[in-house]
Design a protein around this motif. Structure first.
Motif, PDB file in Angstrom:
ATOM      1  N   GLU A 107      55.504 -13.429   0.327  1.00  9.61           N
ATOM      2  CA  GLU A 107      54.652 -14.155  -0.612  1.00  9.61           C
ATOM      3  C   GLU A 107      53.244 -13.560  -0.630  1.00  9.61           C
ATOM      4  O   GLU A 107      52.643 -13.419  -1.699  1.00  9.61           O
ATOM      5  N   THR A 108      52.725 -13.198   0.545  1.00  8.05           N
ATOM      6  CA  THR A 108      51.393 -12.587   0.617  1.00  8.05           C
ATOM      7  C   THR A 108      51.384 -11.251  -0.107  1.00  8.05           C
ATOM      8  O   THR A 108      50.462 -10.957  -0.882  1.00  8.05           O
ATOM      9  N   GLU A 112      53.348 -10.304  -2.503  1.00  6.99           N
ATOM     10  CA  GLU A 112      53.473 -10.549  -3.939  1.00  6.99           C
ATOM     11  C   GLU A 112      52.128 -10.947  -4.542  1.00  6.99           C
ATOM     12  O   GLU A 112      51.787 -10.516  -5.644  1.00  6.99           O
ATOM     13  N   ARG A 113      51.363 -11.771  -3.808  1.00  8.86           N
ATOM     14  CA  ARG A 113      50.038 -12.166  -4.299  1.00  8.86           C
ATOM     15  C   ARG A 113      49.126 -10.953  -4.416  1.00  8.86           C
ATOM     16  O   ARG A 113      48.385 -10.805  -5.388  1.00  8.86           O
ATOM     17  N   ASP A 131      47.762  -9.324  -8.055  1.00  7.49           N
ATOM     18  CA  ASP A 131      46.343  -9.586  -8.253  1.00  7.49           C
ATOM     19  C   ASP A 131      45.773  -8.587  -9.259  1.00  7.49           C
ATOM     20  O   ASP A 131      46.123  -7.407  -9.261  1.00  7.49           O
TER      21      ASP A 131
END
Length: 75
Positions: A54-55, A57-58, A62
């Protein structure tokens, strides 16, 4: 069919049923070979990996990352 044939078929059916039952019990035992602690450890590890994904992907989605990537492509 005579009585001998019926008896032979009944014995074969009983043996086949016993073999199938034994094999299915064996597969059931093999599927439960991880104890509760091992399962909990694996679930915790999967949860950590999901958080890391998830990190990532963020970061990748971005806008700043995309802009930096475009600048790098221009060089």
């Amino acid at each position: 069919m005579n009585l001998t044939a019926i008896i032979i078929v009944a014995i074969c059916a009983g043996c086949l049923s016993s073999i199938i039952s034994t094999l299915s019990n064996k597969k059931l035992k093999e599927s439960n070979k991880f104890n509760q602690k091992e399962r909990d450890d694996m679930l915790a590890q999967i949860q950590k990996m999901n958080e890391r994904i998830e990190t990532l992907e963020r970061i990748v989605t971005d806008e700043k990352y995309n802009l930096n990537q475009q600048f790098a492509d221009l060089k």
